[in-house]
Every structure is written in C-alpha cells, then in structure tokens.
Design a protein around this motif. Structure first.
Motif, short mmCIF file in Angstrom:
data_model
loop_
_atom_site.label_atom_id
_atom_site.label_comp_id
_atom_site.label_asym_id
_atom_site.label_seq_id
_atom_site.Cartn_x
_atom_site.Cartn_y
_atom_site.Cartn_z
N ILE A 1 0.24 17.47 -51.85
CA ILE A 1 -0.45 16.91 -50.69
C ILE A 1 -0.19 17.74 -49.43
O ILE A 1 0.94 18.18 -49.20
CB ILE A 1 -0.04 15.43 -50.51
N ARG A 2 -1.25 17.96 -48.63
CA ARG A 2 -1.13 18.82 -47.44
C ARG A 2 -2.43 18.71 -46.64
O ARG A 2 -3.45 18.21 -47.15
CB ARG A 2 -0.90 20.28 -47.85
N PRO A 3 -2.43 19.19 -45.41
CA PRO A 3 -3.68 19.21 -44.65
C PRO A 3 -4.72 20.07 -45.36
O PRO A 3 -4.39 21.09 -45.97
CB PRO A 3 -3.27 19.84 -43.31
N GLY A 4 -5.99 19.65 -45.27
CA GLY A 4 -7.07 20.45 -45.81
C GLY A 4 -7.55 20.03 -47.19
O GLY A 4 -8.62 20.47 -47.62
N ILE A 5 -6.78 19.21 -47.90
CA ILE A 5 -7.26 18.73 -49.19
C ILE A 5 -7.99 17.40 -48.99
O ILE A 5 -7.80 16.71 -47.99
CB ILE A 5 -6.13 18.56 -50.22
N ASP B 1 -12.38 10.19 -51.90
CA ASP B 1 -13.70 10.64 -51.43
C ASP B 1 -13.62 12.15 -51.15
O ASP B 1 -12.73 12.59 -50.43
CB ASP B 1 -14.05 9.88 -50.14
N PRO B 2 -14.53 12.94 -51.72
CA PRO B 2 -14.49 14.38 -51.46
C PRO B 2 -14.70 14.74 -50.00
O PRO B 2 -14.34 15.83 -49.56
CB PRO B 2 -15.62 14.93 -52.34
N ASN B 3 -15.27 13.81 -49.22
CA ASN B 3 -15.52 14.07 -47.81
C ASN B 3 -14.39 13.60 -46.89
O ASN B 3 -14.45 13.83 -45.69
CB ASN B 3 -16.82 13.38 -47.38
N ARG B 4 -13.37 12.95 -47.48
CA ARG B 4 -12.25 12.51 -46.65
C ARG B 4 -11.16 13.57 -46.75
O ARG B 4 -10.37 13.60 -47.70
CB ARG B 4 -11.71 11.15 -47.13
N ILE B 5 -11.16 14.46 -45.77
CA ILE B 5 -10.23 15.59 -45.75
C ILE B 5 -8.99 15.20 -44.93
O ILE B 5 -9.12 14.73 -43.80
CB ILE B 5 -10.89 16.84 -45.13
N LEU B 6 -7.82 15.40 -45.51
CA LEU B 6 -6.59 15.09 -44.79
C LEU B 6 -6.36 16.10 -43.69
O LEU B 6 -6.53 17.31 -43.89
CB LEU B 6 -5.41 15.08 -45.75
#
Length: 290
Positions: free
Chosen positions: A72-76, A122-127
């Motif tokens: 887990i990280r920003p951008g996924i 959701d593929p559109n929910r980017i962390l």
C-alpha cells in the motif's frame, strides 16, 4: 445447554466420556446462568478441531494483510488492493470470503477517510498523501474463517488522523486485556468506549464485532460500548472479532443508497477501525488473526 448423560460421548468431539471431559465445565457455565448471567450456548463454543481449523485460516489471513502492508502506498487504487488480496488468497489455497457474500462484488473491503466500513474497491479511487484507509480481509480456508482489518496512513497525514488511527488501535489492545475467561463482553465494550471518549472521539453504535470461524458472522454480537460485568459471559472456546469503528466527529452513520454497502460518517468526519479475531482461553486471549 445440551443435556448429555455422564457416559455419553462429549460434545467437543474428543471421544472421551462426557463426565471425563466437559461435564465440570458445563456445570460451571450453568451455575453462572443460575446466578443471572447471560451464558453462551454450545454452538458458540468451538471444539478443538474447529479451533485448529480457524487458527490456520487466521494464519493465512494475517499473511494476506502482511502483503498489503508492503504494497500500500500513494498512487495505487483500491482496486489494486482488491487484486492483490484476491490473487494471493487463491494462491495460498483460500477463498476471499467477501466476494459474492450477499451480493458484495469484491474480495476485500477498502474504507477510505470518512468511510466507516464496507467500502467497495474502485479503480478510480486512487490513494493520495494524507488519506487513511482500513483494509478488511476475511479468508476461508478448508471451510473455516479468519477475519481481521488494519488501518494505514498514506504518507504524511494530519495530526487528527494520526491520533484517530493510533487511539483506535490502542483501544483494541486495551480490550484484549479484558477478553478473559469468566469475564463479560461488557468488559470489552467498556474498555474501548472509555478510552475512545476520553480521547475526544466517538464509537459507532450500530455496528459491532461478531462470532466467527465456522461462518462469516455468528453469535454473539460484540458491542464496543458497554458496562463491566454485563452482557454475555466469556468462556474458553469462544471466538469472536473485536473491531471498533471510531469517528473523529459524531458517532452517527449513513449507508450509501446506490451501492447498498458503503457506510459513511453522517457528518463527513474521519473514521478508523482495527479488527482482531480472538479466542478465549483459560490462560488469556489468543489473537488468531490481526
């Protein structure tokens, strides 16, 4: 409680006569009931064989969450987390319990920021930097269930978010100290709610922990608000989750009317949750997955 003759085979599956196995145990529970305690039925108490199966499911479940830790990280996207959980659960010989459960469409729950629980990947929910997210994994292995969730801070988060995540975890650790044989479920709820409210947060009331192991959700229901010495007696062999949902604002929640699953804080405040599956033993609680 099931009534057995002294020389009948014990209900636990040991093969021993009842009088040489669980007779004294059952009489102790019965005496608590006579004194006015709410006591568990036999179906809420797992046999040694069931405990071993649930323990193995929990081990796989913990390994899946460990993989999330490193991924887990920003951008996924939250869908990326779903793919990771699904593929690795299958690879380890398990089944992701959430998938198709009462129509739920994914293999894991991913609840970001103001989402309390049951967030759908959701593929559109980017962390992004500053998010907090709960990842809730439940694994079926050989018919048994392991269930746990963890919180993640994505990059640098606000002081309020950091405190919320930390205090929620600390409340579960405090609750574990109350998960003692011959105590009560109310002891667990009291430990959590006292600590959470002392730190300026609130506890969701409508959603609680639950028995687990032979099925996804079993009795008893576990409230995270309670009074010591009340609610069901805790006895060795009981397995249930402790999973407080803690809000930075008010405790009220609402359900998404479109997807029928996602639970949000009503006031839009942040929410955090940690979940352990716990076995009650005479020696103290055993965490089966975390």
């Amino acid at each position: 409680m099931l009534k057995l003759g002294r020389n009948d085979a014990c209900w636990c599956g040991s093969g021993k006569k009842y009088k040489n196995c669980h007779l004294a145990f059952d009489r102790k529970i019965e005496n608590y009931g006579i004194m006015g305690d709410l006591v568990p039925e036999h179906y809420m108490i797992k046999t040694p064989a069931q405990i071993e199966g649930i323990r193995k499911a929990g081990e796989v479940n913990t390994k899946i969450l460990d993989l999330v830790d490193s991924f887990i990280r920003p951008g996924i996207s939250t869908e990326d987390i779903n793919t990771l959980v699904h593929e690795n659960t299958i690879k380890m010989g398990g089944i992701p319990a959430p998938l198709n459960f009462e129509g739920y469409p994914k293999s894991v729950c991913t609840s970001v920021n103001e989402v309390v629980c049951h967030g759908i990947p959701d593929p559109n929910r980017i962390l992004k930097e500053g998010d907090i997210i709960n990842v809730d994994v439940t694994t079926i292995l050989d018919g048994y269930y392991g269930d746990a969730s963890r919180m993640y801070c994505i990059g640098n988060v606000s002081p309020e978010a950091e405190k919320l995540v930390r205090v929620t975890k600390e409340s579960v650790d405090l609750a574990l100290k109350e998960a003692r044989a011959w105590g009560h479920l109310g002891d667990i709820g009291a430990a959590i709610s006292e600590y959470i409210y002392a730190n300026g947060f609130t506890v969701v009331r409508e959603i609680g922990g639950h028995g687990v192991g032979n099925d996804f959700h079993e009795e008893p229901w576990v409230s995270h608000i309670g009074e010591r010495g009340t609610d069901m007696l805790l006895v060795p062999g009981m397995i249930f989750t402790i999973e407080p949902m803690v809000n930075a604002g008010r405790p009220d929640v609402v359900q998404d009317e479109e997807d029928g699953w996602t639970i949000y804080t009503e006031d839009g405040s942040l929410s955090a949750q940690w979940e352990y599956t716990v076995l009650i033993t005479e020696e103290g609680p055993e965490v089966l997955t975390y």
